[in-house]
Design an enzyme around this catalytic site. Structure first.
Site, mmCIF file in Angstrom:
data_model
loop_
_atom_site.group_PDB
_atom_site.id
_atom_site.type_symbol
_atom_site.label_atom_id
_atom_site.label_comp_id
_atom_site.label_asym_id
_atom_site.label_seq_id
_atom_site.Cartn_x
_atom_site.Cartn_y
_atom_site.Cartn_z
ATOM 1 N N HIS A 190 0.816 -1.220 0.000
ATOM 2 C CA HIS A 190 0.000 0.000 0.000
ATOM 3 C C HIS A 190 0.849 1.270 0.000
ATOM 4 O O HIS A 190 0.335 2.362 -0.248
ATOM 5 C CB HIS A 190 -0.973 0.006 1.195
ATOM 6 C CG HIS A 190 -0.348 0.371 2.505
ATOM 7 N ND1 HIS A 190 0.047 -0.568 3.431
ATOM 8 C CD2 HIS A 190 -0.044 1.571 3.056
ATOM 9 C CE1 HIS A 190 0.543 0.038 4.488
ATOM 10 N NE2 HIS A 190 0.511 1.343 4.289
ATOM 11 N N ASP A 228 -0.042 -7.480 1.766
ATOM 12 C CA ASP A 228 0.501 -6.122 1.845
ATOM 13 C C ASP A 228 2.034 -6.118 1.838
ATOM 14 O O ASP A 228 2.659 -5.345 2.561
ATOM 15 C CB ASP A 228 -0.023 -5.404 3.091
ATOM 16 C CG ASP A 228 0.111 -3.885 2.981
ATOM 17 O OD1 ASP A 228 0.296 -3.390 1.849
ATOM 18 O OD2 ASP A 228 0.063 -3.203 4.018
ATOM 19 N N SER A 305 4.893 3.011 7.592
ATOM 20 C CA SER A 305 4.523 1.793 6.864
ATOM 21 C C SER A 305 5.665 1.308 5.988
ATOM 22 O O SER A 305 6.287 2.089 5.256
ATOM 23 C CB SER A 305 3.294 2.051 5.993
ATOM 24 O OG SER A 305 2.148 2.244 6.780
#
Length: 459
Positions: A190, A228, A305
């Protein structure tokens, strides 16, 4: 000074602490009270008085008694305590105390002198942040900094810049970790793209910035949105720092971990916390699939992230991936063991191959089995296994003859305790026959053959 220390230690200070602290007592006399204590406070006081007399202990402030122990004296006192040296102070006098202190002073000096080589090594190791004993598990003042320093050079900032015909449309940020000297960077899917109904929408040109200030253009090699996980690559002839990968399976709830990344475009940020849970299910977070996450309380923000979660050995044990909105102290990372399996499938197949059996599965334990048997006495006599509460019509499980209510007790010839075991045994094996043993009502045991299919990417 000696009387103040002695009075202070009458209050029951433990000899196992590396720092003794108490407040002054203004009645240093009353030795007769020690006749009730065979060893505890008096012997400790005598040893500490002797240590003070050779300069091994010292008060920190004048308004309180605060005694610091050097690491070697701390080990010595602990050893002395364990040997349970006993004194009889039934008729203790000031002379007795003085004689005992003098004896302990000489004993300590002799002990330290004969152990000087070990103690010098101990001091050097302590100053360098090295574990100073086989049982030493203390968190030192530099443990987190040392661990972060090992992996920080391999942690990168990812900046995605969007534009059209020379117009700037925005940018986003994330983090990643160099895991290969060829320039392979592990991050979140993502971070570099969005999964939309029309397909994958990349977030623009990727600029990779290293801790040393070097910048490169990054190229997306592969991405899997269900887990992910994504890998990108940078191309350079100069050497690149590489992070050491650890094992997430060794983590326990309560272990210290460190998060590195670039939250809010702030490069080279380090935060720390502990592991709160080692197997948080995606279903518990309202997410689909069968993923498991490491839950930590490391502070994370947008931009963290894709960055690494690191243990105190400086090894990457997870990939930071998300936090719950409005939930402080709750962050989640993909276990590095799972991430590496995805990367291996990228290398082997160019995609992630997921075998599909077509049945729901639930872990069983003794308490759940007991509850189910109360509801249905014919439920099979098992202590553990995997319950099949639903079978999809026309699926591999349906064609194999598995029924709702079956309990899987063996898969591929091995005893089964959890769904996770079955998933790991399946791996990326599609079209391969597996023997499966199930127990049914009234303890009927059946051996079946199941052939998994590859699940559709849009399933």
């Amino acid at each position: 000074m000696a009387f103040r220390l002695l009075a202070a230690f009458r209050r029951g200070v433990s000899p196992f602490s590396s720092k003794y602290q108490t407040y002054p007592v203004y009645k240093p006399c009353g030795f007769s009270k020690y006749s009730r204590k065979r060893f505890g406070k008096v012997a400790t006081s005598v040893v500490l008085l002797a240590a003070a007399s050779i300069g091994a202990l010292w008060p920190e402030r004048s308004n309180e008694i605060a005694v610091n122990l050097s690491p070697q004296l701390h080990c010595f006192l602990k050893d002395l305590w364990q040997k349970k040296i006993e004194y009889n102070y039934q008729s203790a006098t000031l002379t007795d105390i003085s004689t005992s202190v003098d004896w302990c002073r000489r004993f300590i000096i002799d002990k330290l002198r004969t152990s000087s080589q070990y103690l010098n090594s101990f001091q050097a190791d302590s100053q360098n942040g090295v574990d100073t004993g086989p049982d030493s598990k203390y968190l030192t003042r530099s443990s987190i900094a040392d661990a972060a320093a090992k992996v920080a050079p391999a942690v990168v900032n990812l900046t995605m810049t969007q534009g059209h015909m020379g117009l700037f449309l925005g940018r986003s940020t994330g983090s990643g970790t160099i895991i290969n000297s060829n320039g392979i960077i592990l991050t979140n899917a993502h971070v570099i793209a969005d999964l939309t109904s029309g397909g994958v929408a990349h977030k623009g040109k990727i600029t990779v910035t290293l801790q040393d200030g070097r910048s490169f253009e990054g190229k997306v090699i592969n991405a899997d949105f269900q887990t992910d996980i994504a890998i990108i690559k940078i191309y350079t002839n100069s050497p690149l720092p590489v992070a050491k990968l650890g094992s997430s399976s060794k983590l326990r709830a309560g272990d210290w971990v460190i998060a590195l990344g670039s939250p809010l475009f702030l490069h080279n940020t380090v935060t720390a916390g502990i592991v709160s849970c080692v197997d948080r299910k995606s279903s518990e977070l309202g997410l689909g699939g069968r993923s498991e996450y490491l839950q930590t309380d490391c502070p994370l923000n947008e931009g963290n992230s894709g960055g690494p979660l690191v243990n105190l050995d400086g090894e990457v044990v997870g990939v930071n991936t998300l936090k719950l909105p409005g939930a402080d102290g709750m962050a989640f990372a993909i276990p590095i063991d799972s991430a590496i399996k995805i990367v291996q499938q990228f290398n082997k197949h160019g995609r992630v191959v997921r075998p599909w059996l077509g049945m729901k599965m639930l872990d069983l334990n003794e308490l759940i089995v007991s509850q189910l048997k109360e509801r249905d006495p014919s439920f099979p006599d098992v202590v553990e296994g995997v319950l099949v509460p639903q079978v999809v019509p026309g699926s591999p499980a349906d064609r194999a003859g598995i029924r709702t209510g079956d309990v899987v007790i063996q898969f591929d010839g091995k005893p089964i305790k959890s769904v996770k075991q079955i998933v790991e045994m399946l791996g990326d094996n599609v079209g391969v026959a597996f023997k499966i043993v199930v127990k049914r009502a009234s303890n009927l045991q059946v051996t079946l053959t199941i052939v998994p299919e590859e699940i559709s990417p849009n399933f």
